[in-house]
Design an enzyme around this catalytic site. Sequence first.
Site, short mmCIF file in Angstrom:
data_model
loop_
_atom_site.label_atom_id
_atom_site.label_comp_id
_atom_site.label_asym_id
_atom_site.label_seq_id
_atom_site.Cartn_x
_atom_site.Cartn_y
_atom_site.Cartn_z
N GLU A 34 -9.46 -10.02 -8.15
CA GLU A 34 -8.51 -8.90 -7.59
C GLU A 34 -7.63 -9.12 -9.10
OE1 GLU A 34 -7.73 -9.03 -3.57
OE2 GLU A 34 -9.81 -8.72 -2.95
N HIS B 253 -1.32 -5.10 1.10
CA HIS B 253 -3.07 -6.23 1.27
C HIS B 253 -2.96 -7.73 0.43
CE1 HIS B 253 -7.28 -7.28 -0.22
NE2 HIS B 253 -6.24 -7.51 -1.54
N ASN C 192 -1.56 0.42 7.42
CA ASN C 192 -1.58 -1.27 7.33
C ASN C 192 -0.28 -2.18 6.39
OD1 ASN C 192 -3.31 -2.17 6.09
ND2 ASN C 192 -4.41 -3.18 7.47
N TYR D 201 -12.08 -2.19 -2.98
CA TYR D 201 -12.40 -2.35 -1.31
C TYR D 201 -14.93 -2.24 -2.29
CZ TYR D 201 -8.56 -1.83 0.51
OH TYR D 201 -7.36 -2.39 0.84
N LYS E 103 0.42 -1.35 0.36
CA LYS E 103 -0.05 0.17 -0.26
C LYS E 103 0.53 1.05 -0.07
CE LYS E 103 -3.65 -2.35 2.52
NZ LYS E 103 -4.76 -2.15 3.86
P1 DAT Z 1 -7.38 -7.07 5.26
O1 DAT Z 1 -7.11 -5.78 4.65
O2 DAT Z 1 -6.87 -7.49 6.75
O3 DAT Z 1 -8.37 -8.30 4.45
P2 DAT Z 1 -10.05 -6.26 5.46
O4 DAT Z 1 -10.55 -6.27 4.04
O5 DAT Z 1 -11.92 -5.73 6.47
O6 DAT Z 1 -9.00 -6.39 6.07
O7 DAT Z 1 -10.42 -4.14 5.18
C1 DAT Z 1 -9.63 -4.02 4.21
C2 DAT Z 1 -9.54 -2.60 4.87
O8 DAT Z 1 -9.72 -1.87 4.96
C3 DAT Z 1 -7.49 -3.20 5.69
O9 DAT Z 1 -6.57 -3.43 5.72
C4 DAT Z 1 -7.46 -1.51 6.96
C5 DAT Z 1 -8.97 -0.98 6.60
N1 DAT Z 1 -9.67 -1.06 7.17
C6 DAT Z 1 -10.49 -2.12 7.89
N2 DAT Z 1 -10.90 -2.26 9.05
C7 DAT Z 1 -11.36 -0.42 9.41
C8 DAT Z 1 -11.75 -0.14 10.33
N3 DAT Z 1 -11.94 -0.04 11.82
N4 DAT Z 1 -10.75 1.43 10.71
C9 DAT Z 1 -9.56 2.21 9.54
N5 DAT Z 1 -9.51 1.34 9.21
C10 DAT Z 1 -10.21 -0.31 8.65
MG MG Z 2 -9.61 -7.91 2.87
#
Ligand code: DAT
Ligand code: MG
Length: 146
Positions: free
Chosen positions: A126, A115, A112, A49, A9
């Site tokens: 994807e 991805h 974080n 997303y 990212k």
């Molecule tokens: P991952 O990236 O572990 O697959 P995800 O698909 O649930 O997680 O979410 C995609 C991204 O969205 C994640 O990397 C960071 C952001 N995100 C997820 N939950 C969040 C939250 N509660 N507050 C802010 N950003 C969040």
């Molecule tokens: Mg995800």
Amino acid sequence: MERSFLMVKPDGVQRGLIGEIVSRFEKKGFKLVNAKLMQVSRQLAEKHYEELKDKPFFGELVDFITSGPVFAMVWEGNNVISVSRAMMGKTNPAEAAPGTIRADYAVSVGMNIIHGSDSPENAKREIDLWFNGEVVSYEKTIDKWI
Ligand code: DAT
Ligand code: MG
């Protein structure tokens, strides 16, 4: 052979972590089959997303992913989807196990670093979205040892 879409990212690119992250997956024994550095459009970020479009953080997430270049990759290998997710660590770096990418390099859930696809269906979706489904197929002499 299973494939996954992974992406460093914008925070990971800015912090100079592309090489470190590529190195972890290479050393694990996975094979890089496509990659590109790119500036993401809002349209692509929203599509990527789309499952999260009703979440309160969706706007911030799209702002972040479009805030600077990302390094998009396709990796191949046995169970690469679940194993790469384990190597990434939990979404919230505060909960990620030590030694995982997110635990080692990140402190906030928004930024974080990486991805990774979370299922075979999403990996296919994807790879189609980011790479038009294209990968480079090649043999490595080391393959029989992995
Ligand atoms: P991952 O990236 O572990 O697959 P995800 O698909 O649930 O997680 O979410 C995609 C991204 O969205 C994640 O990397 C960071 C952001 N995100 C997820 N939950 C969040 C939250 N509660 N507050 C802010 N950003 C969040
Ligand atoms: Mg995800």
